[in-house]
Design a protein around this motif. Structure first.
Motif, short mmCIF file in Angstrom:
data_model
loop_
_atom_site.label_atom_id
_atom_site.label_comp_id
_atom_site.label_asym_id
_atom_site.label_seq_id
_atom_site.Cartn_x
_atom_site.Cartn_y
_atom_site.Cartn_z
N THR B 559 9.26 24.93 9.15
CA THR B 559 8.16 24.05 9.57
C THR B 559 8.01 22.95 8.51
OG1 THR B 559 6.44 25.27 8.38
CG2 THR B 559 6.95 25.99 10.64
N TYR B 560 7.05 22.05 8.75
CA TYR B 560 6.93 20.88 7.88
C TYR B 560 5.51 20.75 7.34
CZ TYR B 560 11.44 19.53 9.71
OH TYR B 560 12.77 19.51 10.02
N SER B 561 5.41 19.99 6.24
CA SER B 561 4.08 19.65 5.75
C SER B 561 3.83 18.16 5.97
CB SER B 561 3.93 20.02 4.28
OG SER B 561 4.49 19.02 3.46
N VAL B 562 2.58 17.83 6.24
CA VAL B 562 2.20 16.46 6.57
C VAL B 562 1.10 16.04 5.61
CG1 VAL B 562 1.00 15.05 8.31
CG2 VAL B 562 2.84 16.61 9.01
N MET B 563 1.30 14.86 4.99
CA MET B 563 0.32 14.43 3.99
C MET B 563 0.00 12.95 4.14
SD MET B 563 0.49 14.86 -0.11
CE MET B 563 1.42 16.36 -0.02
N PRO B 564 -1.22 12.63 4.60
CA PRO B 564 -1.57 11.21 4.73
C PRO B 564 -1.83 10.58 3.36
CG PRO B 564 -3.44 12.59 5.35
CD PRO B 564 -2.30 13.52 5.05
N ARG B 565 -1.62 9.27 3.28
CA ARG B 565 -1.90 8.55 2.04
C ARG B 565 -3.40 8.48 1.82
NH1 ARG B 565 1.35 6.17 -1.35
NH2 ARG B 565 3.31 6.14 -0.23
N MET B 566 -3.83 8.72 0.59
CA MET B 566 -5.22 8.47 0.21
C MET B 566 -5.15 7.49 -0.93
SD MET B 566 -7.01 12.16 0.46
CE MET B 566 -7.27 12.91 2.07
N TRP B 567 -5.39 6.23 -0.62
CA TRP B 567 -5.17 5.15 -1.59
C TRP B 567 -5.95 5.41 -2.88
CZ3 TRP B 567 -1.39 2.25 0.30
CH2 TRP B 567 -1.23 2.19 1.69
N GLY B 568 -5.23 5.53 -3.98
CA GLY B 568 -5.87 5.76 -5.27
C GLY B 568 -6.65 7.07 -5.31
N GLY B 569 -6.36 7.97 -4.37
CA GLY B 569 -7.07 9.26 -4.34
C GLY B 569 -8.45 9.16 -3.71
N MET B 570 -8.75 8.05 -3.02
CA MET B 570 -10.05 7.89 -2.38
C MET B 570 -9.95 8.24 -0.89
SD MET B 570 -12.04 6.89 -4.79
CE MET B 570 -13.49 6.19 -4.02
N THR B 593 -3.62 18.74 -3.22
CA THR B 593 -2.45 18.59 -4.11
C THR B 593 -2.85 18.06 -5.48
OG1 THR B 593 -1.97 16.29 -3.65
CG2 THR B 593 -1.15 17.90 -2.06
N GLY B 594 -1.90 18.10 -6.39
CA GLY B 594 -2.13 17.56 -7.72
C GLY B 594 -2.15 16.04 -7.74
N GLY B 595 -1.69 15.43 -6.67
CA GLY B 595 -1.64 13.97 -6.60
C GLY B 595 -2.86 13.40 -5.90
N GLN B 596 -3.95 14.17 -5.84
CA GLN B 596 -5.21 13.72 -5.25
C GLN B 596 -5.06 13.40 -3.76
OE1 GLN B 596 -6.54 10.52 -7.84
NE2 GLN B 596 -7.34 12.01 -9.29
N ARG B 597 -4.44 14.33 -3.03
CA ARG B 597 -4.35 14.17 -1.58
C ARG B 597 -4.48 15.52 -0.91
NH1 ARG B 597 0.55 9.91 -1.03
NH2 ARG B 597 1.98 11.50 -1.77
N ILE B 598 -4.42 15.52 0.41
CA ILE B 598 -4.55 16.76 1.16
C ILE B 598 -3.29 17.01 1.97
CG2 ILE B 598 -5.79 17.87 3.06
CD1 ILE B 598 -8.33 16.52 1.97
N SER B 649 -10.55 1.37 -12.85
CA SER B 649 -9.25 2.05 -12.72
C SER B 649 -8.97 2.42 -11.27
CB SER B 649 -9.23 3.29 -13.61
OG SER B 649 -10.38 4.07 -13.39
N THR B 650 -9.99 2.81 -10.52
CA THR B 650 -9.76 3.16 -9.12
C THR B 650 -9.28 1.96 -8.33
OG1 THR B 650 -11.78 4.46 -9.43
CG2 THR B 650 -10.74 4.53 -7.26
N GLY B 651 -9.98 0.83 -8.52
CA GLY B 651 -9.62 -0.38 -7.80
C GLY B 651 -8.20 -0.82 -8.11
N LEU B 652 -7.83 -0.75 -9.40
CA LEU B 652 -6.49 -1.16 -9.79
C LEU B 652 -5.44 -0.22 -9.21
CD1 LEU B 652 -4.53 -2.92 -11.34
CD2 LEU B 652 -5.03 -1.61 -13.41
N GLY B 653 -5.76 1.09 -9.21
CA GLY B 653 -4.83 2.07 -8.64
C GLY B 653 -4.58 1.77 -7.16
#
Lengths: 110, 812
Positions: B559-570, B593-598, B649-653
């Motif tokens: 099976t697969y995992s699906v992860m939408p982008r969360m810009w800058g972790g927001m 995840t460790g990359g601030q996403r789901i 930092s969030t805005g720049l990310g």
């Protein structure tokens, strides 16, 4: 032998594969760069990886999970790995793919 | 202690000092003058520096520590203005030094043809590191260069500039290239090889005038009226011994400073060696005789009897992919006979010149493996009458037909010379191996074999292999896989140089041994082609690993995992609701995840287009968590919320992520922006991290937190967000263009020899930075597309479903 039409050759991308569902589990149907076709069980004997998702090169496929390489012609593992994938007779007639269902059926009967 | 003054810190005097310190440690108080503001480096390797294959640091032979250890007083960057032989002092710009013995090693000056316009800005010679750096600076892709001189140096300059993306034309006065080392046939093959890699060659071409505009170079005019427009003109037409200082001091000079076989000048307290001397009417330009002279000079200084005897020299061209070799005398003449072998299909040409029963000259192109064997026959004056019939096929065919490629090396006698530059014979290498030097580097360190021009490193490795047998593992330049003999670096270079724009073209031109590659080389080739030719090359999904083909991460159960982008972790409540609904609908396991996403795990392949359509509908796009490409830009809350935050930092990310997403890279690329040095976003273990401080932004690169743990190294400190974005884009593009597939940035940085080169490319050189950004944007115009939106279609729903379902067929 009993040949069943499972679809068109063009439904399979060149150097790619599709699967068909059978009572024996999924069977991967491969198409190589030289337009040869092969049918093998879609289960790597190592850890069950879906061979249909592997990279097809020459008449071989590499399992996407741990890079075992199998001959599409014989189903045999290549190189240092040992293992065998069941193969099925498959042929192309007027652009249609025909698989020999008797082996599938025979196995299901067994 | 006796006082020794040396004028000139080049390869000859450097080698002499090595011998001297070895033979008589502590006996000499040495003062070393050098007009260049640096010590001794391996001048032969300037060509790889020019082409970008090596850095200056890699070619330094004597560093500060070395001079320190041997108590050498270094007066670098200081010119010597005179020698007072009566008082025995050398007069430097900064004062006098007395000597007991003086060594003049002033080398040579490049010859500048006094054409009208030779003093224009943009006209340079090719002699030292400063010239090389000036060429590198001028070498912008698309800019035009003309090289006058089709000899060794001119062609290496041309190849280097071409590899840096310039349009290069070589103008040569003679009828064929390298006429001093090659005959016409080999010159033709060389010319064809250079033309194939995009270098224009004009032979029998006479330069007439250099044209300029406002003091700046514009074009070279030939005497037939042709104008060759150029932004850079390199003169590489030859060298002249630098004799002015010696002449002024009243020493005997001819074309060079005259020396006897002990390397003594007409003043018995003054020695001279290197490219500045004339011995027996000869002058010298290659390194091998210089090293012989260095040995003699050191022995003369220590009072040992010694005599310099000039020897035959051989030549190799250091242009990747052009294999040529020549040695001895190959002019036609009475009483001379030729043995010639040609294989037009392989582009191989070999010619031996015989006089009586001896070989006196050899020219080879395309296959030079037997060069040193022939060179040995020439030097040894060997009687070849017994093997004349098979001579041209080389040592492997003498006395029984062995096809073992190692046989040629195994058959070499112990006194066969392997390293021409340093005069190292096979026997010395074998002795070093038996004494424990079992790698190329160890051989270099103990014998100096392959430590100068490096072209014999393959032979040294073969000697290692023959001597060690199975214990020897070839260390460097491993081929990509069993389908090819080429390592990644060569393939990348050749894809650009030969303008190969499809996988079949690469496999055909570079001699792939399999019909269509394998799971190792195909993804690499697919990446190189799409990175180098974004507009021309069509991405091949069948050459991609399953995750990149299916735009989701395959799991151990298929099976697969699906992860939408969360810009800058927001994210937003609406997005979270959509994710929750999708998770329920497709029965997913949910993981933060460790990359601030789901991450949504356990999705069936045939459901992928459906879940993507649902997430697209809520405004989300693919997070590319499955790619060798930009993954996440992790951020902290910065000045929006944090009492310590120094910048947004969030805005720049978010800005960085929106700029860079969708790009393919050699390996995955992770970033972070953190609002203060407390580093909550863990920016210092990312591929690129930004740490905000009160005065601006600190960008650092090359971190890793996987199988290896590595802290980033500083790339630049800048004041504005725009500079952060520009430098990040340029760094990513440089990585895309020059790293090996599957090398994370920290590995790539190590292979480029450290950050120095990268800083020069993306931080210091603004024009180059802009060019990198422009090329990145061209690629983004093709690849910055949401793969979900492109695939959430009926076509993919069909293509990703089973082709047929036989479970419903009645059993027979």
């Amino acid at each position: 032998m009993s040949w069943i039409d499972i679809g068109a050759l063009d439904d399979i991308p060149v150097q790619g594969a599709r699967v068909i569902k059978t009572k024996m589990g999924c069977v991967a149907v491969f198409r190589t760069a030289d337009d040869a076709v092969f049918a093998l069980s879609d289960r790597c004997p190592h850890k069950g990886g879906p061979l249909s998702e592997g990279i097809v090169h020459g008449h071989k496929v590499t399992c996407p999970l741990h890079n075992w390489v199998f001959s599409l012609e014989t189903g045999e593992a290549q190189g240092a790995d040992e293992g065998q994938v069941p193969t099925y007779d498959l042929r192309v007639e007027s652009g249609r793919l025909l698989i020999d269902a008797s082996k599938l059926a025979a196995q299901s009967a067994a | 202690m006796q006082k020794l003054v040396v004028i000139g810190a080049g390869m000859a005097s450097g080698r002499m000092l090595e011998h001297l310190f070895e033979a008589a440690p502590g006996a000499w108080d040495v003062t070393l003058f050098n007009a260049e503001p640096r010590g001794n480096y391996n001048r032969i390797m300037l060509s790889p520096v020019l082409s970008g294959e090596k850095s200056y640091a890699e070619i330094v032979t004597h560093d500060e520590a070395w001079y320190d250890t041997h108590g050498v007083t270094c007066r670098f960057g200081e010119k010597v203005v005179g020698i007072d032989r009566d008082r025995k002092v050398v007069i430097g710009e900064q004062g006098e030094v007395a000597y007991d013995k003086l060594v003049i090693a002033t080398g040579s000056n490049p010859f500048i043809i006094p054409l009208p316009g030779h003093d224009l800005d943009g006209v340079i010679a090719y002699r030292d590191l400063d010239d090389t750096n000036r060429m590198i600076e001028a070498a912008r892709p698309g800019a035009r260069a003309v090289v006058i001189g089709g000899g060794l140096l001119g062609l290496e300059a041309a190849a280097g500039l071409r590899l840096r993306g310039m349009d290069v034309t070589v103008v040569h006065i003679m009828g064929h290239l390298m006429e001093r080392q090659l005959d016409e046939a080999a010159g033709y093959l060389l010319r064809r090889a250079l033309t194939d890699r995009g270098i224009e060659v004009c032979c029998s071409a006479n330069s007439k005038e250099i044209l300029g505009e406002d003091g700046k170079l514009r074009a070279l005019k030939l005497d037939d009226g042709t104008e060759l427009p150029c932004d850079l003109l390199v003169m590489a037409v030859g060298i002249r011994p630098s004799v002015a200082l010696a002449k002024e001091a009243g020493l005997e000079t001819g074309r060079g400073i005259q020396v006897d076989a002990q390397m003594l000048t007409s003043d018995p307290d003054i020695l001279s060696l290197g490219e500045c001397v004339e011995f027996d009417g000869q002058i010298f330009g290659l390194v091998a005789p210089l090293y012989d002279q260095a040995k003699v000079a050191a022995q003369t200084l220590t009072g040992e009897a010694s005599e310099y005897i000039p020897r035959e020299v051989s030549t190799k061209l250091k242009v990747t992919g052009c294999d040529l070799f020549s040695a001895g005398d190959f002019a036609e003449g009475e009483g001379r006979e030729d043995i010639v072998f040609r294989d037009p299909a392989r582009g191989v040409y070999k010619r031996l010149v015989l006089e009586g029963d001896r070989v006196i000259g050899a020219v080879m192109y395309g296959d030079v493996a037997d060069g040193n064997w022939f060179y040995g026959l020439i030097k040894g004056g060997t009687d070849i009458s017994e093997m004349r019939e098979t001579l041209i096929f080389g040592p492997a065919f003498q006395g029984g037909a062995s096809v073992d490629p190692m046989a040629a090396v195994a058959a070499l006698p112990a006194d066969a010379e392997i390293c021409g530059c340093n005069g190292v014979c096979k026997g010395q290498i074998v002795a070093a191996i038996e004494a424990g030097a079992t790698s190329l580097d160890a051989i270099k360190a103990t014998t100096k074999a392959s430590a100068s021009c490096g072209t014999c490193s393959g032979l040294v490795e073969q000697v290692l292999a023959v001597t060690l047998g199975d214990d020897f593992v070839l260390p460097t330049a491993k081929p990509i896989c069993a389908c090819t003999d080429h390592p990644h670096e060569d393939v990348r270079r050749l894809i650009k140089a030969k303008e190969l724009k499809s996988q079949p073209a690469v496999m055909q031109e570079l001699g792939w041994k399999t019909p269509n590659g394998c799971h190792v080389c195909r993804p690499a080739l697919n990446y190189y082609l799409l990175a180098d030719w974004p507009l021309e090359y069509q991405d091949d999904p069948q050459s991609r690993f399953v995750n990149e083909r299916n735009h989701a991460n395959i799991q151990k159960d298929g099976t697969y995992s699906v992860m939408p982008r969360m810009w800058g972790g927001m994210t937003t409540p609406e997005e979270l609701l959509a994710i929750a609904e999708a998770a329920k609908k497709y029965d997913a396991t949910v993981k933060v995840t460790g990359g601030q996403r789901i991450d949504l795990l356990g999705i069936k392949k045939e459901d992928l287009p459906h879940i993507w359509a649902d997430l697209n509908a809520a405004g989300m796009v693919s997070g590319h968590a499955y790619t060798k490409g930009l993954r996440t830009v992790k951020t902290c809350v910065g000045t929006d919320w944090c009492r310590f935050g120094t910048q947004d930092s969030t805005g720049l990310g978010i800005k960085l992520e929106k700029r860079l997403w969708g790009s393919w890279t050699p390996h995955k690329f992770k970033m972070a922006v953190t609002g203060c040095p407390r580093n909550c976003a863990e920016a210092t273990c990312k591929d690129l991290g930004v740490v905000c401080v009160d005065s601006g932004f600190e960008i650092s690169v090359g971190g890793a937190a996987g199988m290896e743990l590595k802290e980033t190294e500083p790339l630049a400190k800048v004041a504005t967000e725009q500079e952060v974005i520009d430098i990040s884009v340029a760094f990513l593009q440089l990585y895309r263009e020059s790293a090996n597939y599957l090398d994370r940035p920290y590995k790539w940085i190590a292979k480029t020899g450290g950050l120095e080169w990268i800083i020069a490319q993306v931080v210091d050189d603004l024009e180059n930075r802009a060019a990198l950004i422009e090329r990145f944007d061209i690629s983004q115009s093709v690849y910055q597309k949401d793969p979900w939106a492109e695939r959430a279609t009926p076509h993919y729903e069909r293509a990703w479903s089973p082709l047929a379902d036989l479970t419903k067929e009645a059993a027979e």
